[in-house]
Scaffold this active site. Structure first.
Site, PDB file in Angstrom:
ATOM      1  NE  ARG A 165     -44.800   7.608   8.046  1.00 42.53           N
ATOM      2  CZ  ARG A 165     -45.534   7.957   9.111  1.00 42.53           C
ATOM      3  NH1 ARG A 165     -46.243   9.080   9.091  1.00 42.53           N
ATOM      4  NH2 ARG A 165     -45.543   7.209  10.192  1.00 42.53           N
ATOM      5  CB  SER A 239     -39.170   2.519   7.388  1.00 46.35           C
ATOM      6  OG  SER A 239     -39.335   2.427   8.768  1.00 46.35           O
ATOM      7  CD  GLU A 347     -40.696   5.832   5.168  1.00 42.43           C
ATOM      8  OE1 GLU A 347     -41.777   5.300   5.403  1.00 42.43           O
ATOM      9  OE2 GLU A 347     -39.906   6.211   6.027  1.00 42.43           O
TER      10      GLU A 347
HETATM   11  P1  NAP Z   1     -44.579   0.410  15.579  1.00 43.65           P
HETATM   12  O1  NAP Z   1     -44.770   1.393  16.645  1.00 43.65           O
HETATM   13  O2  NAP Z   1     -43.999  -0.917  15.861  1.00 43.65           O
HETATM   14  O3  NAP Z   1     -45.920   0.200  14.837  1.00 43.65           O
HETATM   15  C1  NAP Z   1     -46.009  -0.685  13.764  1.00 43.65           C
HETATM   16  C2  NAP Z   1     -47.208  -0.302  12.968  1.00 43.65           C
HETATM   17  O4  NAP Z   1     -48.338  -0.177  13.787  1.00 43.65           O
HETATM   18  C3  NAP Z   1     -47.087   0.986  12.228  1.00 43.65           C
HETATM   19  O5  NAP Z   1     -47.835   0.771  11.061  1.00 43.65           O
HETATM   20  C4  NAP Z   1     -47.827   1.963  13.090  1.00 43.65           C
HETATM   21  O6  NAP Z   1     -48.458   2.943  12.326  1.00 43.65           O
HETATM   22  C5  NAP Z   1     -48.914   1.110  13.655  1.00 43.65           C
HETATM   23  N1  NAP Z   1     -49.371   1.554  14.979  1.00 43.65           N
HETATM   24  C6  NAP Z   1     -48.799   1.248  16.166  1.00 43.65           C
HETATM   25  N2  NAP Z   1     -49.516   1.759  17.164  1.00 43.65           N
HETATM   26  C7  NAP Z   1     -50.532   2.446  16.606  1.00 43.65           C
HETATM   27  C8  NAP Z   1     -51.607   3.210  17.133  1.00 43.65           C
HETATM   28  N3  NAP Z   1     -51.760   3.367  18.445  1.00 43.65           N
HETATM   29  N4  NAP Z   1     -52.474   3.783  16.276  1.00 43.65           N
HETATM   30  C9  NAP Z   1     -52.309   3.636  14.977  1.00 43.65           C
HETATM   31  N5  NAP Z   1     -51.333   2.915  14.411  1.00 43.65           N
HETATM   32  C10 NAP Z   1     -50.450   2.319  15.203  1.00 43.65           C
HETATM   33  O7  NAP Z   1     -43.809   1.120  14.377  1.00 43.65           O
HETATM   34  P2  NAP Z   1     -42.276   1.200  14.014  1.00 43.65           P
HETATM   35  O8  NAP Z   1     -42.167   0.643  12.673  1.00 43.65           O
HETATM   36  O9  NAP Z   1     -41.383   0.783  15.108  1.00 43.65           O
HETATM   37  O10 NAP Z   1     -42.105   2.757  13.880  1.00 43.65           O
HETATM   38  C11 NAP Z   1     -42.289   3.582  14.996  1.00 43.65           C
HETATM   39  C12 NAP Z   1     -42.942   4.845  14.550  1.00 43.65           C
HETATM   40  O11 NAP Z   1     -42.058   5.572  13.706  1.00 43.65           O
HETATM   41  C13 NAP Z   1     -44.224   4.606  13.786  1.00 43.65           C
HETATM   42  O12 NAP Z   1     -45.117   5.602  14.135  1.00 43.65           O
HETATM   43  C14 NAP Z   1     -43.749   4.728  12.358  1.00 43.65           C
HETATM   44  O13 NAP Z   1     -44.748   5.112  11.479  1.00 43.65           O
HETATM   45  C15 NAP Z   1     -42.727   5.820  12.499  1.00 43.65           C
HETATM   46  N6  NAP Z   1     -41.818   5.909  11.375  1.00 43.65           N
HETATM   47  C16 NAP Z   1     -42.012   6.952  10.523  1.00 43.65           C
HETATM   48  C17 NAP Z   1     -41.244   7.137   9.426  1.00 43.65           C
HETATM   49  C18 NAP Z   1     -41.508   8.330   8.511  1.00 43.65           C
HETATM   50  O14 NAP Z   1     -42.211   9.236   8.839  1.00 43.65           O
HETATM   51  N7  NAP Z   1     -40.999   8.360   7.365  1.00 43.65           N
HETATM   52  C19 NAP Z   1     -40.208   6.234   9.181  1.00 43.65           C
HETATM   53  C20 NAP Z   1     -40.014   5.169  10.076  1.00 43.65           C
HETATM   54  C21 NAP Z   1     -40.856   4.994  11.167  1.00 43.65           C
HETATM   55  P3  NAP Z   1     -47.777   4.306  11.812  1.00 43.65           P
HETATM   56  O15 NAP Z   1     -46.743   3.897  10.842  1.00 43.65           O
HETATM   57  O16 NAP Z   1     -48.879   5.010  11.171  1.00 43.65           O
HETATM   58  O17 NAP Z   1     -47.254   5.012  12.995  1.00 43.65           O
END
Ligand code: NAP
Length: 364
Positions: A165, A239, A347
């Site tokens: 990020r 987020s 964020e």
């Molecule tokens: P989620 O899928 O419920 O996951 C929660 C957390 O677990 C996040 O920290 C995610 O990491 C991590 N995670 C889950 N599965 C994983 C795997 N197989 N390997 C590594 N890390 C894993 O997350 P959520 O909050 O609902 O969001 C869904 C996705 O959208 C996530 O990938 C999140 O990062 C992304 N998102 C991105 C942004 C952005 O780019 N600004 C904003 C909002 C949400 P990661 O965060 O590294 O994926």
């Protein structure tokens, strides 16, 4: 060029709150962008470059300078061959339209980034990522206008300095470049990325271990719509807190604090997460886990509230002021900090807040 005064910014952000811009204009091409910059320089105004407005909290007093909305359009398909193709995308193109086109053309690499609001120019800034894909895996080149030298430059993948990020754009080069277009390299070879548990479960329920591109796109959109609020109903900027990326020493401190201040089951869950998301000497801990463990889900200040399905998200339930969002943000960070010693990072970008407000809401 049409420069408007006292222009309402709330309508241009997905949070739908905040005050006006003193001056506002739209730039559809480089000439218009240069003209807008010339106007700001002549009047000695601060500038703010606006994209899709999906990652911003605009202060209640607004922005006392010139806001330039980037609307560079166009998607060019280059180097189209058996291996893949490059999409050269104007910074003002809606990101999800780019993903949809990739899927339509049978090109892999950005399908897990379906449903992310905002414009393409924002994608490299924070190395946007979701469900196991991130900008750094497909970005080839970013064309920018350098605001110091007023010249365009082509930045390669290596120049961007991508990390979790973050990139050089949101760190050492903050506010130095305006992104004009981004080139993504997409592949014809099927590379389904189903490692995230929600995605895995979705296809397990359908007994479909080998989904195609459009099935993955559909899945991601369905999963996101359960977790994130409907933007037609609530204002929100996705987020509001970044996940924690910790060194082993930092993690140890967190585990000690959790052992001291939380029930045993929270500590056990933390240890599970540590093993699950450890990568190359760093440990990723979901910020939502800490916020949930503190029982903060649904916490509200004025019209701002933590979203029930995803504790990282603050929503505007209708009449929120930016000060409500900022106070809720402060409370969450403060409680997480006092119980875990961890400083959650924001964020979204905070626009138009003065130093006194920043100190009030950000100092721990
Ligand atoms: P989620 O899928 O419920 O996951 C929660 C957390 O677990 C996040 O920290 C995610 O990491 C991590 N995670 C889950 N599965 C994983 C795997 N197989 N390997 C590594 N890390 C894993 O997350 P959520 O909050 O609902 O969001 C869904 C996705 O959208 C996530 O990938 C999140 O990062 C992304 N998102 C991105 C942004 C952005 O780019 N600004 C904003 C909002 C949400 P990661 O965060 O590294 O994926």
């Amino acid at each position: 060029m049409d420069i408007k005064e006292n222009f309402n910014l709330a309508q241009l952000t997905t949070f739908r709150l905040g005050g006006p811009a003193k001056f506002y204009c739209v730039a559809q091409n480089l000439d218009e962008l240069r003209e807008a910059i010339g106007f700001a320089e002549k009047k000695n105004l601060a500038m703010f470059i606006l994209g899709g407005g999906s990652n911003l909290v605009v202060s209640d007093s607004g922005f006392a300078g010139l806001v330039i909305k980037i609307e560079f359009r166009g998607i060019e398909i280059l180097n189209d061959n058996e291996q893949g193709a490059d999409f050269k995308v104007g910074a003002g193109e809606v990101w999800d339209d780019v993903v949809a086109l990739g899927v339509l053309k049978d090109l892999w690499g950005i399908e897990n980034l379906s449903g992310i609001p905002g414009q393409t120019g924002a994608i490299p800034i924070q190395n946007v990522g979701a469900y196991g894909q991130e900008a750094s895996q497909t970005v080839q080149n970013v064309e920018v206008l350098d605001l110091q030298e007023l010249e365009t430059k082509n930045l390669s993948l290596a120049d961007c300095g991508f990390d979790y990020r973050r990139s050089n754009f949101n760190t050492i080069w903050k506010n130095r470049f305006v992104v004009l277009n981004v080139t993504f390299r997409l592949s014809r070879a099927a590379k389904p990325n189903l490692k995230y548990i929600d995605v895995k479960n979705y296809f397990a329920a359908l007994a479909n271990p080998n989904p195609g591109l459009s099935e993955i796109r559909q899945a991601i959109i369905a999963i996101r719509s359960k977790k994130f609020p409907d933007l037609t109903e609530f204002g929100c900027a996705g987020s509001c807190f970044k996940n924690l990326i910790l060194t082993p020493e930092e993690y140890l401190r967190l585990e000690q604090n959790v052992a001291k201040n939380f029930a045993l089951e929270v500590k056990n869950r933390l240890i599970e997460l540590k093993h699950r998301f450890a990568e190359e000497g760093r440990i990723k801990i979901p910020a939502a886990f800490l916020i949930d463990s503190l029982g903060l889900k649904n916490r509200a200040v004025g019209g701002a509230k933590l979203w029930e399905n995803q504790a990282l998200v603050i929503v505007n339930t209708g009449q929120a002021r930016a000060s409500d969002v900022a106070e809720l943000f402060r409370q969450v960070r403060q409680e997480v900090y006092s119980k875990t010693g961890m400083q959650l990072q924001s964020e979204p970008e905070w626009v138009g807040f003065n130093q006194e407000e920043l100190d009030k809401y950000f100092k721990l």
